[in-house]
Design a protein around this motif. Structure first.
Motif, short mmCIF file in Angstrom:
data_model
loop_
_atom_site.label_atom_id
_atom_site.label_comp_id
_atom_site.label_asym_id
_atom_site.label_seq_id
_atom_site.Cartn_x
_atom_site.Cartn_y
_atom_site.Cartn_z
N ASP A 69 4.79 -2.74 -11.04
CA ASP A 69 5.70 -2.84 -12.17
C ASP A 69 6.92 -3.69 -11.85
OD1 ASP A 69 4.21 -1.35 -13.98
OD2 ASP A 69 5.01 0.55 -13.24
N TRP A 121 -2.34 -5.59 -16.63
CA TRP A 121 -2.28 -7.00 -17.05
C TRP A 121 -3.02 -7.19 -18.37
CZ3 TRP A 121 -6.23 -10.36 -18.17
CH2 TRP A 121 -5.85 -11.69 -18.40
N ASP A 124 -0.99 -5.57 -21.25
CA ASP A 124 0.19 -6.40 -21.53
C ASP A 124 -0.18 -7.64 -22.32
OD1 ASP A 124 1.72 -4.60 -20.14
OD2 ASP A 124 1.86 -5.82 -18.31
N THR A 125 -1.28 -8.29 -21.92
CA THR A 125 -1.70 -9.53 -22.57
C THR A 125 -2.14 -9.28 -24.01
OG1 THR A 125 -2.44 -10.38 -20.42
CG2 THR A 125 -3.25 -11.51 -22.38
N HIS A 127 -1.18 -6.78 -25.93
CA HIS A 127 0.01 -6.44 -26.72
C HIS A 127 0.86 -7.68 -27.03
CE1 HIS A 127 0.11 -1.89 -25.54
NE2 HIS A 127 -0.87 -2.19 -26.37
N GLU A 210 0.86 -14.54 -16.08
CA GLU A 210 1.77 -13.53 -16.62
C GLU A 210 3.17 -14.12 -16.64
OE1 GLU A 210 2.01 -10.00 -14.27
OE2 GLU A 210 2.14 -11.06 -12.37
N HIS A 365 -2.25 4.35 -22.61
CA HIS A 365 -1.55 3.08 -22.84
C HIS A 365 -0.74 3.10 -24.13
CE1 HIS A 365 -3.15 1.20 -19.36
NE2 HIS A 365 -4.40 1.26 -19.76
N THR A 369 4.59 1.67 -22.02
CA THR A 369 4.57 0.23 -22.21
C THR A 369 4.68 -0.46 -20.86
OG1 THR A 369 6.94 0.21 -22.60
CG2 THR A 369 5.50 0.32 -24.54
N SER A 370 4.91 -1.74 -20.90
CA SER A 370 4.70 -2.59 -19.74
C SER A 370 5.48 -2.17 -18.50
CB SER A 370 5.05 -4.04 -20.10
OG SER A 370 4.87 -4.89 -19.01
N ARG A 373 3.58 0.83 -16.87
CA ARG A 373 2.14 1.04 -17.10
C ARG A 373 1.37 1.21 -15.79
NH1 ARG A 373 1.41 -2.28 -21.13
NH2 ARG A 373 1.44 -0.51 -22.55
N ARG A 436 10.58 0.85 -20.33
CA ARG A 436 11.05 -0.52 -20.46
C ARG A 436 12.20 -0.76 -19.51
NH1 ARG A 436 13.16 1.40 -25.83
NH2 ARG A 436 15.40 1.69 -25.61
#
Length: 473
Positions: A69, A121, A124-125, A127, A210, A365, A369-370, A373, A436
């Motif tokens: 992260d 990954w 995230d992509t 989203h 990313e 998920h 969030t990212s 995660r 976040r």
């Protein structure tokens, strides 16, 4: 990265990464214990080597999740591939106990590093391309199916290669003689796995873009890991759905350990010899991976038929528990019918776990969030490993027969019953868990919503916060 990848491209790349990562493990499954025995290791030494692997993976599970992260998914995946490459080479070529132990420790570290970054990954992509409400299940199911297919193919190939090298002009003996005993026929699958790891690292570097992350000194990264670990451990306490996911993962770990500990001996007893039992177990393992892959492919359909992802998890874990209970019912029986029922129970277990996995992860998920995660996925993996280890210790003290199988079935059934009660959604809109990064200088876009419980810890560039709604059940 100039822009987010579209969902089909991200899905294909995620599936490819899953296959490339797990194929080397599949290649090593069949020959590993035999290779260690050929190197002169005793049973006690081999058990110690595997314990070193498991303990390393468990100890590093959460810290490495936090590392992903902070540093990024791609960097941690590359590190995992390089560690596995080194480990496979050491175990495949080493003969001294300390070299083999080092290889198993590095393999455990690579396993810990790998649990989460690829999936994080992908999410995230997706989203970034389609928003937080995008359907994750098809991609997660595809990744699980690719993992199962890679393990199945690797197991068959890893078991067949040493045998094939002994055919005709005994290439295996020539290979061993030419390398002064450094490379044995049983070493070849592991060395082939090391070559696949090179392909994995190159693919990750070129195919998984990313966004750049803020530069951070190693000292700052290490300082931020403890807070990330503590927050990950608290995550299940903040959110009832996440807690169910973690407990379900623990129940699955218990079931898998029961299978791994008891099924080889059961196969040997069914065939009469250890050698033929090993062949039977290899075939069962391959069939189990295929059933797991099929279950993963059916995960989205299961959710649609069940009416929700939660009900799909209930159905999947319940089916797996039924498979273990069927194995318990036939534990004291012999004959063709008992063998057929045992095989059916074995397949049903893996089919159910395969169907439950993507639906559990889809729920997870949607609650994070990212920023956290990979940590959440590491907590899930840690729950699986710790409950599995505890179950293994208990099973080891029980007498052979139906009771150990009943224990695994009961734990998995309890994990499925957790999903009987549906969660009541909170009245306010999107209340998903949203970890976040909150910059040190607060901006208008980083305000905390009302009613959110927060844990936080300092990390480079700001404060890592998990904002969790108080779920009602």
């Amino acid at each position: 990265m100039t822009g987010p990848l579209d969902i089909p491209t991200a899905r294909r790349r995620y599936i490819t990464v899953c296959a490339l990562f797990w194929l080397p493990l599949g290649l090593s499954l069949a020959p590993l214990i035999l290779l260690l025995t050929e190197r002169g290791m005793t049973t006690a030494t081999i058990a110690g080597l595997f314990a070193a692997h498991s303990l390393t993976a468990a100890a590093l599970e959460l810290p490495t999740g936090g590392l992903a992260d902070v540093l990024g998914r791609r960097a941690v995946l590359v590190a995992a591939g390089l560690l596995n490459l080194t480990a496979l080479a050491l175990v495949g070529l080493g003969s001294a106990p300390w070299l083999l132990a080092l290889g198993m420790v590095l393999m455990g570290a690579g396993r810990a590093l790998s649990s989460g970054p690829a999936e994080a990954w992908y999410v995230d992509t997706v989203h970034a391309d389609s928003g937080p409400d995008a359907d994750l299940r098809p991609g997660l199911a595809g990744g699980s199916s690719a993992t199962s297919a890679a393990l199945a193919a690797g197991t068959l190939l890893g078991g067949a290669l040493p045998w094939l090298l002994g055919l005709g002009p005994d290439l295996g003996a020539r290979l061993s003689e030419a390398s002064s005993g450094l490379v044995l026929p049983l070493s070849v699958p592991l060395l082939l796995g090391a070559a696949v790891e090179i392909a994995f690292v190159l693919y990750v570097l070129t195919a998984l873009p990313e966004p750049p992350r803020p530069a951070a000194a190693l000292r700052d990264v290490l300082r931020g890991i403890p807070a990330t670990v503590v927050g990950g451990l608290r995550l299940g306490g903040r959110d009832a759905l996440v807690r169910r996911v973690l407990l379900g993962a623990g129940a699955a770990g218990s079931a898998l350990v029961v299978i791994e500990l008891l099924m080889p001996g059961r196969a040997a007893a069914a065939t009469g010899t250890s050698e033929s039992g090993a062949v039977l177990f290899a075939g069962l393992a391959c069939a189990g991976f295929i059933c797991s892959g099929l279950g993963s492919r059916l995960a989205p359909l299961t959710a649609r038929l069940a009416g929700s992802g939660e009900r799909a998890v209930l159905a999947g874990l319940g089916a797996g528990a039924s498979g273990l209970l069927l194995l318990a019912a036939t534990a004291a029986s012999t004959g063709a019918v008992a063998l057929a029922l045992s095989a059916a129970g074995y397949g049903l277990l893996y089919l159910g776990l395969g169907a439950a996995g993507p639906n559990q992860n889809d729920i997870l998920h949607r609650r994070v969030t990212s920023a956290g995660r990979a940590t959440a996925l590491s907590v899930q993996s840690l729950a699986l490993q710790l409950v599995g280890a505890l179950t293994g210790l208990v099973v080891g003290t029980l007498r052979p027969g139906p009771v150990p199988w009943l224990l695994g079935g009961a734990v998995l059934l309890a994990g499925s019953l957790l999903w009987l009660r549906r969660s009541v959604p909170t009245p306010s809109a999107p209340q998903a868990t949203t970890p976040r990064i909150v910059p040190d200088r607060v901006s208008p876009n980083n305000r905390r919503g009302p009613g959110e419980a927060v844990w936080s810890g300092h990390r480079p560039g700001g404060t890592l916060e998990f904002h969790a709604p108080q779920s009602q059940e």
